[in-house]
Scaffold this motif. Structure first.
Motif, PDB file in Angstrom:
ATOM      1  N   SER A   1      10.348   6.353  18.297  1.00  0.00           N
ATOM      2  CA  SER A   1      10.717   6.654  16.907  1.00  0.00           C
ATOM      3  C   SER A   1      11.788   5.699  16.395  1.00  0.00           C
ATOM      4  N   SER A   2      12.717   5.280  17.268  1.00  0.00           N
ATOM      5  CA  SER A   2      13.770   4.356  16.832  1.00  0.00           C
ATOM      6  C   SER A   2      13.171   3.031  16.384  1.00  0.00           C
ATOM      7  N   LEU A   3      12.149   2.565  17.078  1.00  0.00           N
ATOM      8  CA  LEU A   3      11.499   1.308  16.722  1.00  0.00           C
ATOM      9  C   LEU A   3      10.709   1.455  15.421  1.00  0.00           C
ATOM     10  N   LEU A   4      10.025   2.587  15.258  1.00  0.00           N
ATOM     11  CA  LEU A   4       9.280   2.841  14.027  1.00  0.00           C
ATOM     12  C   LEU A   4      10.215   2.890  12.821  1.00  0.00           C
ATOM     13  N   LEU A   5      11.341   3.581  12.976  1.00  0.00           N
ATOM     14  CA  LEU A   5      12.305   3.689  11.874  1.00  0.00           C
ATOM     15  C   LEU A   5      12.959   2.342  11.574  1.00  0.00           C
ATOM     16  N   ALA A   6      13.206   1.549  12.611  1.00  0.00           N
ATOM     17  CA  ALA A   6      13.764   0.211  12.405  1.00  0.00           C
ATOM     18  C   ALA A   6      12.799  -0.642  11.600  1.00  0.00           C
TER      19      ALA A   6
ATOM     20  N   PHE B   1      17.101   1.272  19.631  1.00  0.00           N
ATOM     21  CA  PHE B   1      15.951   0.915  20.461  1.00  0.00           C
ATOM     22  C   PHE B   1      16.331  -0.092  21.538  1.00  0.00           C
ATOM     23  N   LEU B   2      17.091  -1.115  21.158  1.00  0.00           N
ATOM     24  CA  LEU B   2      17.442  -2.167  22.097  1.00  0.00           C
ATOM     25  C   LEU B   2      18.199  -1.619  23.308  1.00  0.00           C
TER      26      LEU B   2
ATOM     27  N   GLU C   1      18.389  -6.053  27.418  1.00  0.00           N
ATOM     28  CA  GLU C   1      18.429  -7.497  27.171  1.00  0.00           C
ATOM     29  C   GLU C   1      18.173  -7.842  25.701  1.00  0.00           C
ATOM     30  N   TYR C   2      17.430  -6.977  25.012  1.00  0.00           N
ATOM     31  CA  TYR C   2      17.117  -7.245  23.606  1.00  0.00           C
ATOM     32  C   TYR C   2      18.361  -7.308  22.722  1.00  0.00           C
TER      33      TYR C   2
ATOM     34  N   LEU D   1      13.067 -12.780  21.404  1.00  0.00           N
ATOM     35  CA  LEU D   1      12.409 -11.555  21.871  1.00  0.00           C
ATOM     36  C   LEU D   1      11.438 -11.844  23.012  1.00  0.00           C
ATOM     37  N   LEU D   2      10.714 -12.939  22.907  1.00  0.00           N
ATOM     38  CA  LEU D   2       9.795 -13.305  23.980  1.00  0.00           C
ATOM     39  C   LEU D   2      10.559 -13.586  25.272  1.00  0.00           C
ATOM     40  N   PHE D   3      11.635 -14.356  25.155  1.00  0.00           N
ATOM     41  CA  PHE D   3      12.442 -14.685  26.331  1.00  0.00           C
ATOM     42  C   PHE D   3      13.037 -13.421  26.958  1.00  0.00           C
ATOM     43  N   LEU D   4      13.603 -12.574  26.101  1.00  0.00           N
ATOM     44  CA  LEU D   4      14.287 -11.371  26.613  1.00  0.00           C
ATOM     45  C   LEU D   4      13.310 -10.291  27.056  1.00  0.00           C
ATOM     46  N   SER D   5      12.040 -10.429  26.683  1.00  0.00           N
ATOM     47  CA  SER D   5      11.039  -9.454  27.115  1.00  0.00           C
ATOM     48  C   SER D   5      10.686  -9.613  28.590  1.00  0.00           C
ATOM     49  N   PHE D   6      10.829 -10.820  29.082  1.00  0.00           N
ATOM     50  CA  PHE D   6      10.346 -11.086  30.437  1.00  0.00           C
ATOM     51  C   PHE D   6      11.415 -11.628  31.376  1.00  0.00           C
TER      52      PHE D   6
END
Length: 335
Positions: free
Chosen positions: A183-188, A250-251, A257-258, A306-311
């Motif tokens: 929900s935090s991501l949806l609201l963001a 969300f982060l 890392e996000y 985001l790509l870097f911090l995702s992995f």
């Protein structure tokens, strides 16, 4: 009449629309807006286990479905707005204003795009299909009486920006068809979309009223009767702050890392607000947003981070941000 010589298109001669004009009201050139689906794919891939069905073909079908449903919404939007768009400096050049359309063919076109979109959505997955139905319904709520939320101040922004979390969910359910985004991501995403829409309204308001067209602006969109430059600017600030808050929630909850991407997201917001304050800003035409080098640079920084911090795991972050308190005895002077 505006200072630049603009007159309402309602006085212009209309001619029977050809196939080209019917295709134009589907606004296939607006498909760049579906870039908002991509973060849903990336984030779901990072924090959830991808389903065995997740393939490039599935993603392609998902995007085709979203494009078809968005085109259905654009068809009904342009058709029902044609009398109002006649009072807008640039939208008065739209096909539905300039040409004579058959209502039966317009509604047939809407139905074709809607059915194709939903059929493709059903082949992707159940949650993706339900989200696509919501995507289609959002267009009806926004454009069709008696609801027609676009005529109501602030609700117009909030209801239009709901397409952002819908697109996020479409991307998410391509990867994980068993869950919905947090929900935090949806609201963001929702409040971030509201910021974009409010910035668009602000840009329109400044340009048209600055050219002496306040009366035409009110006739173009009823919600503008209740807006001022100050209220729209404050609403941009409010939506940006709310989006930043939900992003931070969300982060910190799902992938710490996000948090390092937050400064780049703030730069992206600032770049878009700066664009909206320019004369004839592309903020009024989001489908052209990729023409701004500044905005593209900001977007690339966000995507890359985001790509870097995702992995990439950064254990040191957890150590640095570990809750700690300064003992009182450390404040005492040494004897």
């Amino acid at each position: 009449m505006l200072d630049n010589g603009y007159q309402p298109a309602a006085t212009m001669t209309t001619h029977r629309a050809s196939f080209k004009e019917y295709l134009a009201i589907a606004r296939l050139d607006h498909m760049t807006k579906h870039v908002f689906i991509i973060p849903g794919i990336v984030i779901a891939y990072a924090v959830r286990e991808p389903s065995v069905e997740f393939t490039a073909a599935l993603v392609f079908i998902g995007f085709m479905s979203a494009i078809a449903i968005a085109s259905a919404n654009y068809v009904i939007n342009e058709w029902l707005d044609r009398e109002f768009d006649a009072f807008h400096p640039t939208k008065s050049k739209r096909s539905a204003v300039q040409w004579s359309f058959s209502p039966q063919l317009v509604y047939l076109e809407y139905a074709i795009f809607a059915v194709v979109g939903l059929v493709l959505a059903y082949s992707v997955g159940t949650l993706f299909f339900y989200t696509s139905v919501l995507f289609l319904l959002s267009g009806l709520v926004y454009n069709v009486q008696p609801l027609r939320s676009k005529d109501r101040p602030y609700l117009d922004v909030i209801s239009e920006s709901v397409n952002n979390p819908i697109r996020l969910t479409l991307g998410w359910t391509m990867v994980d068809p068993t869950t919905l985004p947090p929900s935090s991501l949806l609201l963001a995403y929702w409040t971030g979309g509201a910021f974009l829409m409010a910035a668009k309204r602000l840009s329109e308001y400044r340009d048209i009223t600055g050219a002496g067209g306040a009366d035409l602006l009110h006739r173009y969109r009823r919600s503008f009767r209740y807006y001022t430059a100050e209220s729209l600017t404050v609403s941009c600030f409010l939506y940006a702050m709310m989006s930043a808050f939900f992003i931070a929630v969300f982060l910190t909850r799902y992938r710490f890392e996000y948090i390092l991407a937050l400064p780049f997201i703030a730069i992206l917001f600032s770049s878009y607000l700066w664009l909206s304050l320019l004369k004839n800003s592309i903020a009024q035409r989001p489908e052209r947003m990729f023409r701004s080098k500044r905005l593209i640079a900001s977007l690339v920084m966000v995507v890359v981070s985001l790509l870097f911090l995702s992995f990439v795991d950064l254990p040191l972050l957890y150590v640095i941000f570990e809750p700690s308190f300064v003992p009182a005895d450390m404040m005492k002077p040494n004897n």
